[in-house]
Design an enzyme around this catalytic site. Structure first.
Site, PDB file in Angstrom:
ATOM      1  N   ARG A  46      68.743 100.925  30.483  1.00  0.00           N
ATOM      2  CA  ARG A  46      67.495 100.994  29.714  1.00  0.00           C
ATOM      3  C   ARG A  46      66.642 102.127  30.269  1.00  0.00           C
ATOM      4  O   ARG A  46      65.949 102.825  29.545  1.00  0.00           O
ATOM      5  CB  ARG A  46      66.722  99.665  29.772  1.00  0.00           C
ATOM      6  CG  ARG A  46      65.349  99.791  29.142  1.00  0.00           C
ATOM      7  CD  ARG A  46      64.600  98.477  28.853  1.00  0.00           C
ATOM      8  NE  ARG A  46      64.997  97.360  29.652  1.00  0.00           N
ATOM      9  CZ  ARG A  46      64.634  97.160  30.927  1.00  0.00           C
ATOM     10  NH1 ARG A  46      63.839  98.028  31.539  1.00  0.00           N
ATOM     11  NH2 ARG A  46      65.066  96.111  31.573  1.00  0.00           N
ATOM     12  N   TYR A  98      53.749 108.297   5.772  1.00  0.00           N
ATOM     13  CA  TYR A  98      54.921 107.432   5.655  1.00  0.00           C
ATOM     14  C   TYR A  98      54.492 105.959   5.616  1.00  0.00           C
ATOM     15  O   TYR A  98      53.689 105.516   6.450  1.00  0.00           O
ATOM     16  CB  TYR A  98      55.837 107.691   6.854  1.00  0.00           C
ATOM     17  CG  TYR A  98      57.072 106.835   6.848  1.00  0.00           C
ATOM     18  CD1 TYR A  98      58.057 107.006   5.870  1.00  0.00           C
ATOM     19  CD2 TYR A  98      57.268 105.853   7.803  1.00  0.00           C
ATOM     20  CE1 TYR A  98      59.184 106.211   5.854  1.00  0.00           C
ATOM     21  CE2 TYR A  98      58.396 105.054   7.796  1.00  0.00           C
ATOM     22  CZ  TYR A  98      59.353 105.233   6.809  1.00  0.00           C
ATOM     23  OH  TYR A  98      60.466 104.438   6.795  1.00  0.00           O
ATOM     24  N   ASP A 170      53.322 113.921  13.393  1.00  0.00           N
ATOM     25  CA  ASP A 170      54.658 113.508  12.950  1.00  0.00           C
ATOM     26  C   ASP A 170      55.293 114.730  12.290  1.00  0.00           C
ATOM     27  O   ASP A 170      54.894 115.140  11.203  1.00  0.00           O
ATOM     28  CB  ASP A 170      54.514 112.339  11.965  1.00  0.00           C
ATOM     29  CG  ASP A 170      55.867 111.809  11.474  1.00  0.00           C
ATOM     30  OD1 ASP A 170      56.842 112.588  11.471  1.00  0.00           O
ATOM     31  OD2 ASP A 170      55.930 110.636  11.078  1.00  0.00           O
ATOM     32  N   LYS A 195      66.162 111.719  10.159  1.00  0.00           N
ATOM     33  CA  LYS A 195      66.054 112.621   9.014  1.00  0.00           C
ATOM     34  C   LYS A 195      66.688 113.980   9.344  1.00  0.00           C
ATOM     35  O   LYS A 195      67.857 114.049   9.601  1.00  0.00           O
ATOM     36  CB  LYS A 195      64.589 112.734   8.592  1.00  0.00           C
ATOM     37  CG  LYS A 195      63.838 111.378   8.599  1.00  0.00           C
ATOM     38  CD  LYS A 195      64.323 110.400   7.543  1.00  0.00           C
ATOM     39  CE  LYS A 195      63.784 108.989   7.712  1.00  0.00           C
ATOM     40  NZ  LYS A 195      62.336 108.873   7.801  1.00  0.00           N
TER      41      LYS A 195
HETATM   42  C1  LIG Z   1      61.407 107.890   8.167  1.00  0.00           C
HETATM   43  C2  LIG Z   1      60.114 108.319   8.703  1.00  0.00           C
HETATM   44  C3  LIG Z   1      59.517 107.668   9.774  1.00  0.00           C
HETATM   45  C4  LIG Z   1      60.109 106.424  10.408  1.00  0.00           C
HETATM   46  O1  LIG Z   1      61.302 106.705  11.050  1.00  0.00           O
HETATM   47  P1  LIG Z   1      62.494 105.650  11.228  1.00  0.00           P
HETATM   48  O2  LIG Z   1      63.517 106.417  11.959  1.00  0.00           O
HETATM   49  O3  LIG Z   1      62.908 105.229   9.845  1.00  0.00           O
HETATM   50  O4  LIG Z   1      61.927 104.494  11.993  1.00  0.00           O
HETATM   51  C5  LIG Z   1      58.325 108.165  10.265  1.00  0.00           C
HETATM   52  N1  LIG Z   1      57.733 109.247   9.714  1.00  0.00           N
HETATM   53  C6  LIG Z   1      58.277 109.896   8.664  1.00  0.00           C
HETATM   54  C7  LIG Z   1      57.581 111.090   8.110  1.00  0.00           C
HETATM   55  C8  LIG Z   1      59.478 109.461   8.119  1.00  0.00           C
HETATM   56  O5  LIG Z   1      59.998 110.104   7.077  1.00  0.00           O
END
Ligand SMILES: *Cc1c(COP(=O)(O)O)cnc(C)c1O
Length: 380
Positions: A46, A98, A170, A195
Site C-alpha cells: 500500500r 464532471y 483537473d 481517459k
Molecule cells: C472521468 C473524470 C473524472 C473521474 O475519474 P474516474 O477515473 O472515473 O474516477 C474526473 N474528472 C473528469 C474531467 C473526468 O472526465
C-alpha cells in the site's frame, strides 16, 4: 527534455534484476527484509510499489511537477486533494464540471463541514466575489465538461496567490500534451488517467501531481493512510498508455478539428461547443494556455427535442454510446442522462447543459469514416 521524449523515458529504468526494458508489474503485497527494518526501500505494497513508483515519476515529469501520487481512480485522486482541507474550509469551484466531482463535493464532503461554491468562471474575476476568510481552495476544470468553456488558469493562479489559496486544476480533458497547469501557477493537477493518459479504455486510474515538497508529503500521507491506491497492473497500463500520448493526442486534435468543422456546417446542427473556433468566447485564453483543442466537443440539434437527440445517440455505428472519453475509439454520450445525471436538472439548465446536448469524444480512427457515421446518424 521535450514531452515526447519524457513520455517514453521518464520514470522508467531497465529493471535492476533482469534488465527488462518495461517496468515489470510487481504483483506483490509485501517485501522480504533481511533483518528487522533492513529492506530495499519497500516494506508494504500500500505504501510503496516499484511499478507505481515508475508511473508516479513519469507523471511528475510530464506535468512539469516534482511529485506524482497515484490513486485507484480519478475520483480517489480528487478525494485525496479535498482531504488536505479541514471542516469549515470553503472551496470555490467552476460550475460546469464532471458530475462525479460535483457528487463527491456535495454528497460526501459537505457532510464533513467543507463548503463548496459553484460559480461560472469564464471571467475568472468572478471568483473574487465569493472569497471570504474561510476560503482555502479554488477548484477548476478546463476545458469544462461538457460545455467546453475555457477558464483562465493564470488569472485564477493570480487570485490564489493574492489570497494564499491552493489552486487545483483537473487536467483530464486537455492532458499534459495540450496544457500544463503547474506552469501557469496552479499548485495541484488532478487527472482521471482513465481517459487520455491511459488512452485505451482498459483501466480506471487517477493521479495528483504537485511541485511543492510539503504538499507532496501531505498527499503521500493521505495516499498511504486512506489506502485508495491503484494496483500494479493498472499502473503498468497507464505507464504504457503514456508512451503514445503525444501521437494519440495529435490525432485526437486533428480529427477533433475536422469533426467540429463538419458539424458546424451541418444543416441539422444548431450549435457546436469546441474551443478551437475563433469565435468561441474564450478562444484567446484557449490559445494562450493550450497547444491544441483535443477531441472533445458537444453539440445541439436544430430540432431541440430529447427525441431527436436520442435518435442520433442510438444511430451511430462507429461512435459507441458510452460514458468516459479519451480512448482511441470514438464515443458519443448524453450528459444529461449519463455523465451529468447526478447534477440536478435546474442546476444543469441554469448554465446551459440542456437535455438535447450531445457530447463526442472523437477517437483516432480515419476521419472520413467518422464524418460518414455522424452524417448518417444526424440525417437519419
Ligand atoms: C472521468 C473524470 C473524472 C473521474 O475519474 P474516474 O477515473 O472515473 O474516477 C474526473 N474528472 C473528469 C474531467 C473526468 O472526465
Amino acid at each position: 527534455m521535450k514531452l515526447g521524449t519524457k513520455l517514453i523515458h521518464a520514470g522508467v529504468e531497465p529493471d535492476p534484476s533482469t534488465g527488462a526494458i518495461m517496468t515489470p508489474i510487481y504483483q506483490t503485497s509485501t517485501y522480504v527484509q533481511s533483518a528487522p527494518g533492513q529492506h530495499k526501500g519497500y516494506e508494504y505494497a500500500r505504501t510503496q510499489n516499484p511499478t507505481r513508483d515508475a508511473l508516479q515519476n513519469a507523471l511528475a515529469a510530464i506535468e512539469n511537477g516534482t511529485h506524482g501520487i497515484c490513486f485507484g481512480s480519478g475520483l480517489a485522486a480528487t478525494d485525496a486533494v479535498i482531504k488536505l482541507l479541514e471542516p469549515g474550509d470553503e472551496v470555490i469551484v467552476s460550475n460546469d464540471l464532471y458530475g462525479g466531482t460535483y457528487r463527491i463535493f456535495t454528497k460526501i464532503f459537505e457532510r464533513y463541514g467543507i463548503k463548496f461554491h459553484f460559480i461560472g468562471m469564464q471571467d475568472a474575476q468572478q471568483i473574487r466575489q465569493h472569497l471570504n476568510g474561510q476560503t482555502k481552495m479554488i477548484w477548476i476544470e478546463t476545458p469544462t465538461n461538457p460545455l467546453m468553456n475555457i477558464i483562465d488558469v493564470a488569472a485564477c493562479a493570480q487570485i490564489a496567490q493574492e489570497h494564499n489559496l491552493l489552486l487545483s486544476v483537473d487536467n483530464t480533458f486537455a492532458s499534459p500534451y495540450l496544457q500544463n497547469p503547474l506552469d501557469l501557477g496552479a499548485h495541484i493537477v488532478v487527472h482521471s488517467a482513465t481517459k487520455y493518459l491511459g488512452g485505451h479504455s482498459d483501466v480506471v486510474h487517477g493521479a495528483v501531481i504537485v511541485k511543492d515538497e510539503a504538499l507532496a508529503k501531505q498527499l503521500y500521507f493521505i495516499q498511504n493512510s486512506c489506502g485508495a491506491v491503484p494496483g500494479p497492473q493498472d499502473c503498468f497500463l497507464v505507464l504504457r498508455g503514456l508512451k503514445t500520448l503525444h501521437v494519440r493526442m495529435q490525432r485526437h486534435c486533428d480529427n477533433g478539428a475536422i469533426v467540429a468543422r463538419f458539424l458546424r456546417e451541418h444543416s441539422k446542427v444548431a450549435k457546436v461547443y469546441w474551443a478551437g473556433f475563433e469565435d468561441h468566447p474564450n478562444h484567446d485564453i484557449a490559445k494562450k494556455q493550450m497547444r491544441g483543442f483535443s477531441g472533445m466537443m458537444s453539440f445541439t440539434l436544430k430540432n431541440d427535442s430529447m427525441d431527436a437527440a436520442l435518435k442520433v445517440l442510438s444511430g451511430t455505428r462507429l461512435f459507441s454510446l458510452a460514458e468516459s472519453l479519451g480512448g482511441v475509439e470514438s464515443l458519443i454520450g448524453h450528459p444529461a442522462s449519463m455523465t451529468h445525471a447526478s447534477i440536478p436538472r435546474e442546476d444543469r439548465l441554469s448554465y446551459g447543459l440542456t437535455d438535447s446536448l450531445i457530447r463526442l469524444s472523437v477517437g483516432i480512427e480515419d476521419a472520413d469514416d467518422l464524418l460518414a457515421d455522424l452524417d448518417s446518424a444526424i440525417t437519419g
